[in-house]
Design a protein around this motif. Structure first.
Motif, PDB file in Angstrom:
ATOM      1  N   TYR A   1       1.006  -1.139   0.070  1.00  0.00           N
ATOM      2  CA  TYR A   1       0.032  -0.132  -0.069  1.00  0.00           C
ATOM      3  C   TYR A   1       0.898   1.179  -0.075  1.00  0.00           C
ATOM      4  N   GLN A   2       1.782   1.304   0.866  1.00  0.00           N
ATOM      5  CA  GLN A   2       2.755   2.525   0.930  1.00  0.00           C
ATOM      6  C   GLN A   2       3.466   2.477  -0.421  1.00  0.00           C
ATOM      7  N   GLN A   3       3.904   1.410  -0.860  1.00  0.00           N
ATOM      8  CA  GLN A   3       4.838   1.679  -2.240  1.00  0.00           C
ATOM      9  C   GLN A   3       3.866   2.114  -3.348  1.00  0.00           C
ATOM     10  N   ASN A   4       2.561   1.703  -3.399  1.00  0.00           N
ATOM     11  CA  ASN A   4       1.650   2.271  -4.146  1.00  0.00           C
ATOM     12  C   ASN A   4       1.354   3.996  -4.100  1.00  0.00           C
ATOM     13  N   ILE A   5       1.401   4.369  -3.052  1.00  0.00           N
ATOM     14  CA  ILE A   5       1.302   5.788  -2.584  1.00  0.00           C
ATOM     15  C   ILE A   5       2.578   6.420  -3.036  1.00  0.00           C
ATOM     16  N   ILE A   6       3.810   5.857  -2.759  1.00  0.00           N
ATOM     17  CA  ILE A   6       4.990   6.526  -3.277  1.00  0.00           C
ATOM     18  C   ILE A   6       4.910   6.557  -4.715  1.00  0.00           C
ATOM     19  N   LYS A   7       4.809   5.342  -5.586  1.00  0.00           N
ATOM     20  CA  LYS A   7       4.722   5.455  -6.702  1.00  0.00           C
ATOM     21  C   LYS A   7       3.963   6.291  -7.379  1.00  0.00           C
ATOM     22  N   ARG A   8       2.568   6.462  -6.979  1.00  0.00           N
ATOM     23  CA  ARG A   8       1.883   7.535  -7.689  1.00  0.00           C
ATOM     24  C   ARG A   8       2.090   9.103  -7.414  1.00  0.00           C
ATOM     25  N   TYR A   9       2.862   9.375  -6.247  1.00  0.00           N
ATOM     26  CA  TYR A   9       3.444  10.519  -5.881  1.00  0.00           C
ATOM     27  C   TYR A   9       4.232  10.875  -7.034  1.00  0.00           C
ATOM     28  N   TYR A  10       5.353   9.817  -7.316  1.00  0.00           N
ATOM     29  CA  TYR A  10       6.525  10.316  -8.441  1.00  0.00           C
ATOM     30  C   TYR A  10       5.693  10.271  -9.864  1.00  0.00           C
ATOM     31  N   ASP A  11       4.735   9.510 -10.045  1.00  0.00           N
ATOM     32  CA  ASP A  11       3.954   9.463 -11.319  1.00  0.00           C
ATOM     33  C   ASP A  11       3.404  10.741 -11.547  1.00  0.00           C
ATOM     34  N   ASN A  12       2.947  11.569 -10.434  1.00  0.00           N
ATOM     35  CA  ASN A  12       2.386  12.884 -10.515  1.00  0.00           C
ATOM     36  C   ASN A  12       3.088  14.021 -10.314  1.00  0.00           C
ATOM     37  N   TYR A  13       4.302  14.028 -10.256  1.00  0.00           N
ATOM     38  CA  TYR A  13       5.162  14.889  -9.652  1.00  0.00           C
ATOM     39  C   TYR A  13       5.169  16.266 -10.464  1.00  0.00           C
ATOM     40  N   GLY A  14       5.004  16.023 -11.712  1.00  0.00           N
ATOM     41  CA  GLY A  14       4.915  17.121 -12.619  1.00  0.00           C
ATOM     42  C   GLY A  14       3.663  17.785 -12.053  1.00  0.00           C
ATOM     43  N   ASP A  15       2.552  17.214 -12.143  1.00  0.00           N
ATOM     44  CA  ASP A  15       1.222  17.994 -11.742  1.00  0.00           C
ATOM     45  C   ASP A  15       1.535  18.900 -10.369  1.00  0.00           C
ATOM     46  N   ILE A  16       2.097  17.937  -9.309  1.00  0.00           N
ATOM     47  CA  ILE A  16       2.253  18.810  -8.154  1.00  0.00           C
ATOM     48  C   ILE A  16       3.247  19.737  -8.280  1.00  0.00           C
ATOM     49  N   GLY A  17       4.443  19.825  -9.260  1.00  0.00           N
ATOM     50  CA  GLY A  17       5.043  20.805  -9.255  1.00  0.00           C
ATOM     51  C   GLY A  17       4.609  22.046  -9.702  1.00  0.00           C
ATOM     52  N   LYS A  18       3.895  21.560 -10.754  1.00  0.00           N
ATOM     53  CA  LYS A  18       2.744  23.044 -11.648  1.00  0.00           C
ATOM     54  C   LYS A  18       1.959  23.734 -10.592  1.00  0.00           C
ATOM     55  N   GLN A  19       1.245  22.941  -9.644  1.00  0.00           N
ATOM     56  CA  GLN A  19       0.162  23.631  -8.718  1.00  0.00           C
ATOM     57  C   GLN A  19       1.111  24.252  -7.769  1.00  0.00           C
ATOM     58  N   ARG A  20       2.430  23.712  -7.210  1.00  0.00           N
ATOM     59  CA  ARG A  20       3.075  24.497  -6.425  1.00  0.00           C
ATOM     60  C   ARG A  20       3.513  25.712  -6.963  1.00  0.00           C
ATOM     61  N   LEU A  21       3.990  25.929  -8.289  1.00  0.00           N
ATOM     62  CA  LEU A  21       4.484  27.148  -8.952  1.00  0.00           C
ATOM     63  C   LEU A  21       3.371  28.077  -8.974  1.00  0.00           C
ATOM     64  N   ALA A  22       2.219  27.869  -9.079  1.00  0.00           N
ATOM     65  CA  ALA A  22       0.935  28.474  -9.199  1.00  0.00           C
ATOM     66  C   ALA A  22       0.763  28.965  -7.841  1.00  0.00           C
ATOM     67  N   GLU A  23       0.883  28.243  -6.834  1.00  0.00           N
ATOM     68  CA  GLU A  23       0.710  28.979  -5.429  1.00  0.00           C
ATOM     69  C   GLU A  23       1.503  29.686  -4.958  1.00  0.00           C
ATOM     70  N   LEU A  24       3.027  29.590  -5.509  1.00  0.00           N
ATOM     71  CA  LEU A  24       3.953  30.395  -5.126  1.00  0.00           C
ATOM     72  C   LEU A  24       4.066  31.665  -5.777  1.00  0.00           C
ATOM     73  N   ALA A  25       3.302  31.655  -7.117  1.00  0.00           N
ATOM     74  CA  ALA A  25       2.983  32.882  -7.744  1.00  0.00           C
ATOM     75  C   ALA A  25       2.253  33.785  -6.987  1.00  0.00           C
ATOM     76  N   THR A  26       1.298  33.328  -6.379  1.00  0.00           N
ATOM     77  CA  THR A  26       0.207  34.050  -5.409  1.00  0.00           C
ATOM     78  C   THR A  26       1.121  34.558  -4.219  1.00  0.00           C
ATOM     79  N   GLU A  27       1.846  33.589  -3.663  1.00  0.00           N
ATOM     80  CA  GLU A  27       2.509  33.919  -2.370  1.00  0.00           C
ATOM     81  C   GLU A  27       3.681  35.201  -2.645  1.00  0.00           C
ATOM     82  N   LEU A  28       4.062  35.028  -3.905  1.00  0.00           N
ATOM     83  CA  LEU A  28       5.154  35.923  -4.505  1.00  0.00           C
ATOM     84  C   LEU A  28       4.482  37.447  -4.358  1.00  0.00           C
TER      85      LEU A  28
END
Length: 83
Positions: free
Chosen positions: A7-34
């Motif tokens: 179960y934990q391995q699956n969660i970790i795998k999904r995180y890295y599979d979706n890291y690009g989307d997570i990073g894009k969201q993070r950039l959008a949030e940082l733009a607001t913060e800036l």
């Protein structure tokens, strides 16, 4: 990954599979913060934005330009382009 349950391995795998989307969201949030941050928080937000761009493999020349200009709208534009 043998120390993790399937179960934990699956969660970790999904995180890295979706890291690009997570990073894009993070950039959008940082733009607001800036836009809203001041002082030390602003400096730290720019450092996090630079780290996030590097993790997303944005070309170094573009990172350098954004960090020189320090315009939050460029971060927002980049987040839109990546998304």
């Amino acid at each position: 990954m043998t120390d993790y349950t399937p179960y934990q391995q699956n969660i970790i795998k999904r995180y890295y599979d979706n890291y690009g989307d997570i990073g894009k969201q993070r950039l959008a949030e940082l733009a607001t913060e800036l836009y809203l941050a001041e002082g030390k928080k602003l400096v730290n937000a720019w450092k996090r934005a630079e780290e996030t761009m590097r993790k997303l493999k944005v070309p170094e020349s573009r990172i350098k330009y954004i960090m020189e200009v320090k315009d939050p709208s460029l971060i927002a534009k980049l987040a839109n382009e990546l998304g």
